[in-house]
Design an enzyme around this catalytic site. Structure first.
Site, mmCIF file in Angstrom:
data_model
loop_
_atom_site.group_PDB
_atom_site.id
_atom_site.type_symbol
_atom_site.label_atom_id
_atom_site.label_comp_id
_atom_site.label_asym_id
_atom_site.label_seq_id
_atom_site.Cartn_x
_atom_site.Cartn_y
_atom_site.Cartn_z
ATOM 1 N N ARG A 15 -13.837 4.011 -10.019
ATOM 2 C CA ARG A 15 -12.987 4.480 -11.394
ATOM 3 C C ARG A 15 -12.034 3.191 -11.731
ATOM 4 N NH1 ARG A 15 -11.914 10.678 -8.987
ATOM 5 N NH2 ARG A 15 -12.441 9.130 -7.070
ATOM 6 N N LYS A 22 -10.002 -1.097 -4.412
ATOM 7 C CA LYS A 22 -8.705 -0.180 -4.727
ATOM 8 C C LYS A 22 -8.092 -0.590 -3.919
ATOM 9 C CE LYS A 22 -9.129 4.688 -4.043
ATOM 10 N NZ LYS A 22 -10.091 5.499 -5.006
ATOM 11 N N ARG A 330 14.223 -23.091 -7.717
ATOM 12 C CA ARG A 330 13.480 -22.937 -6.486
ATOM 13 C C ARG A 330 13.055 -22.479 -5.220
ATOM 14 N NH1 ARG A 330 9.647 -27.561 -9.193
ATOM 15 N NH2 ARG A 330 8.423 -26.354 -6.519
ATOM 16 N N TYR A 384 9.737 -37.563 -6.886
ATOM 17 C CA TYR A 384 8.483 -37.412 -6.006
ATOM 18 C C TYR A 384 7.443 -38.895 -6.522
ATOM 19 C CZ TYR A 384 3.539 -36.499 -5.287
ATOM 20 O OH TYR A 384 2.246 -36.151 -4.907
HETATM 21 C C1 UD1 Z 1 -10.708 12.876 -1.822
HETATM 22 C C2 UD1 Z 1 -11.070 15.192 -1.231
HETATM 23 C C3 UD1 Z 1 -10.900 15.676 -2.183
HETATM 24 C C4 UD1 Z 1 -8.963 14.758 -2.811
HETATM 25 C C5 UD1 Z 1 -8.373 13.665 -2.605
HETATM 26 C C6 UD1 Z 1 -6.883 13.507 -2.724
HETATM 27 C C7 UD1 Z 1 -13.469 14.319 -0.098
HETATM 28 C C8 UD1 Z 1 -14.672 14.406 -0.244
HETATM 29 N N1 UD1 Z 1 -12.839 14.768 -1.052
HETATM 30 O O1 UD1 Z 1 -11.370 12.739 -3.337
HETATM 31 O O2 UD1 Z 1 -11.068 16.776 -1.434
HETATM 32 O O3 UD1 Z 1 -8.216 16.540 -3.512
HETATM 33 O O4 UD1 Z 1 -9.255 13.227 -2.046
HETATM 34 O O5 UD1 Z 1 -6.250 12.207 -3.103
HETATM 35 O O6 UD1 Z 1 -12.636 13.826 0.756
HETATM 36 N N2 UD1 Z 1 -13.152 5.882 1.566
HETATM 37 C C9 UD1 Z 1 -13.816 5.951 2.515
HETATM 38 N N3 UD1 Z 1 -14.950 5.587 2.306
HETATM 39 C C10 UD1 Z 1 -16.278 6.132 1.480
HETATM 40 C C11 UD1 Z 1 -15.981 7.268 0.836
HETATM 41 C C12 UD1 Z 1 -14.568 7.265 0.558
HETATM 42 O O7 UD1 Z 1 -13.572 5.186 3.176
HETATM 43 O O8 UD1 Z 1 -17.489 6.733 1.995
HETATM 44 C C13 UD1 Z 1 -11.661 6.350 1.266
HETATM 45 C C14 UD1 Z 1 -11.650 5.896 -0.119
HETATM 46 O O9 UD1 Z 1 -11.140 4.303 0.303
HETATM 47 C C15 UD1 Z 1 -10.106 5.968 0.010
HETATM 48 C C16 UD1 Z 1 -10.452 7.749 0.361
HETATM 49 O O10 UD1 Z 1 -11.204 7.790 1.215
HETATM 50 O O11 UD1 Z 1 -9.123 5.975 0.184
HETATM 51 C C17 UD1 Z 1 -10.650 9.000 -0.364
HETATM 52 O O12 UD1 Z 1 -11.821 8.832 -1.114
HETATM 53 P P1 UD1 Z 1 -11.711 9.093 -2.163
HETATM 54 O O13 UD1 Z 1 -13.647 8.424 -3.365
HETATM 55 O O14 UD1 Z 1 -10.796 8.014 -3.200
HETATM 56 O O15 UD1 Z 1 -12.229 10.473 -2.495
HETATM 57 P P2 UD1 Z 1 -11.493 11.424 -3.974
HETATM 58 O O16 UD1 Z 1 -12.377 11.297 -5.424
HETATM 59 O O17 UD1 Z 1 -9.828 11.048 -4.364
HETATM 60 CA CA CA Z 2 -8.836 9.980 -3.507
#
Ligand code: UD1
Ligand code: CA
Length: 452
Positions: A15, A22, A330, A384
């Site tokens: 997004r 991100k 600088r 320089y």
């Molecule tokens: C998530 C939560 C949601 C919460 C919101 C709060 C879940 C399923 N949903 O949704 O309930 O309200 O955060 O901000 O957890 N990430 C990984 N690996 C993955 C997917 C995500 O490392 O496979 C990491 C992302 O980089 C991010 C975090 O997990 O830092 C959350 O993932 P994101 O896809 O942003 O979840 P939301 O849709 O925001």
């Molecule tokens: Ca998120």
């Protein structure tokens, strides 16, 4: 119980519509993940595991010195799957606190509270969102106990109306967490293994799910889009401005200042509109900063004034100096007291002694300038030669006439007076007038063309 922290940072951030992972997008001048990591350190855990994935090398490279263990999630199968990649590293008897790399402003105290209330069970952090769209909703049973979390895309219209949302952080013993995660499937709208599903599994086991509700929304707001990032940035900047106002700093407009780092101010400092402060900046008492200035890792001592449109970087300005308008300091510019640097003057890796002035159009690089030196308009240190950099030394009480070029290495001895338009490539003797330019000639026999 030892505490281990898992930070999820593997998401691509679709997004954001960006090629940059991100968690590397900057907030107040630092990557989102940097904010989270700094907070985790305050909890002094046994270990911090960061789960990276898409663009993982860039994420790792951005934190070369961070005391964390990196784990790769090669396929982005959801937050539950991401935690499973990290759990094998956690010691069996540890409490695991899971954080999201895209929720940057959480405070250490809030996390401590979350760890405390978990007490061998499961604790989650919730908040009443001003706009809950996009967040997982907290579903409570008739007695008000947390029953489960439902994601936006899976929620019924009734559930969508709930304002209490999942911040995304939870704490539980490692063993129990991996047990619950083993039971999480991906039969949902996004075909992902949701970490949030452990809540229903724990509740079904009769484990009490403790919910800590954060009072302050920005503290727990997530960043999923540039719009949310910009909103959080403004919120942070507004807070920074309020702290400055409370400390007695005059701000021409608290909506038009950006602090991307730390800004320390003495008494009666005044800052005009649209200034940006980066890294660590210190302004002494009664310092005035004009509009549209950028200061990055700079200290300015008492009673100095920086006029409009000046850019100062890795520099030190002494007391009672006058900088700008349109000046550029600088890295390595060090000015003693009462130095004047005027419009279109650039100073790099140079020291200027007390009372010295370069008021217009000059380049002073790799130079050592004494006290009470006057540098005329258009003066250039030719530091320089195409291969290496060389130093220029101008001793105390010199007068450098306008449009002088000083071909380094060269020393202009104390009290030298250099005639305008000179090219100085040999050291000058102290206290003498040196002129190095072609003599002016006039031809009395000359006639304008076409005239007889
Ligand atoms: C998530 C939560 C949601 C919460 C919101 C709060 C879940 C399923 N949903 O949704 O309930 O309200 O955060 O901000 O957890 N990430 C990984 N690996 C993955 C997917 C995500 O490392 O496979 C990491 C992302 O980089 C991010 C975090 O997990 O830092 C959350 O993932 P994101 O896809 O942003 O979840 P939301 O849709 O925001
Ligand atoms: Ca998120």
């Amino acid at each position: 119980m030892p505490l281990e922290i898992v930070v999820l940072a593997a998401g691509q951030g679709k997004r954001m519509h960006s090629d940059v992972p991100k968690v590397l997008h900057p907030l107040a001048g630092r990557p989102l993940l940097a904010h989270v990591l700094e907070t985790t350190r305050a909890l002094a855990p046994e270990r911090i595991v960061v789960v990276h994935g898409h663009g993982g090398d860039a994420v790792k490279a951005a934190f070369p010195a961070a005391p964390v263990t990196w784990v790769e999630q090669s396929e982005r199968l959801g937050t539950g799957h991401a935690v499973l990649q990290a759990l094998p590293l956690a010691s069996e008897n540890a409490d695991v606190l899971v954080l999201y790399g895209d929720v940057p402003l959480v405070r250490a105290e809030t996390l401590r509270e979350l760890v405390q209330v978990a007490r061998g069970g499961l604790a989650i952090l919730t908040a009443d969102a001003p706009d809950p769209v996009g967040y997982g909703r907290i579903v409570r049973d008739a007695r008000g106990r947390v029953a489960r979390i439902v994601e936006q895309k899976d929620a019924s219209s009734e559930e969508l109306a709930l304002r209490e949302v999942n911040v995304g952080f939870l704490c539980a013993p490692a063993k129990r967490l991996s047990g619950w995660l083993a039971g999480v499937g991906n039969r949902n709208a996004q075909r992902e293994y949701y970490l949030t599903d452990v809540v229903a599994l724990a509740a079904a086991e009769g484990v009490e799910v403790a919910a800590v509700k954060a009072a302050d929304w920005p503290e727990v707001a997530g960043v999923n889009s540039k719009r949310e990032l910009a909103a959080l940035e403004r919120m942070l900047q507004r807070r920074a401005a309020e702290r400055l106002l409370e400390a007695g700093v005059t701000l021409a407009d608290p909506e038009r200042i950006d602090v991307r780092g730390s800004l320390e101010c003495g008494r009666d400092v005044a800052i005009d509109v649209n200034c940006v402060f980066e890294g660590s900046v210190r302004l002494g008492e009664r310092v005035r900063i004009g509009p549209h200035c950028v200061l990055r890792n700079v200290s300015v001592a008492a009673d100095s004034e920086v006029h409009a449109f000046s850019l100062l970087e890795d520099a030190q300005v002494g007391a009672r100096c006058r900088i700008g308008p349109y000046a550029r300091l600088r890295p390595g510019a060090m000015l003693a007291e009462e130095v004047h640097i005027g419009n279109f003057v650039e100073v790099k890796a140079s020291r200027l002694g007390a009372g010295s002035k370069a008021n217009h159009l000059a380049y002073i690089g790799d130079a050592q300038v004494g006290s009470r030196v006057n540098i005329g308009a258009g003066t250039i240190t030719c530091n320089y030669d195409g291969a290496g950099k060389h130093r220029t030394v101008i001793e105390d009480d010199c007068f450098i006439g306008s449009d002088t070029t000083l071909v380094a290495p060269v020393t202009v001895a104390k009290g030298s007076y250099i005639g305008a338009g000179s090219t100085i490539n040999k050291n000058t003797p102290a206290g003498q007038l040196t002129v190095a330019r072609a003599r002016q000639v006039s031809l009395p026999s000359w006639k304008p063309r076409g005239k007889k």
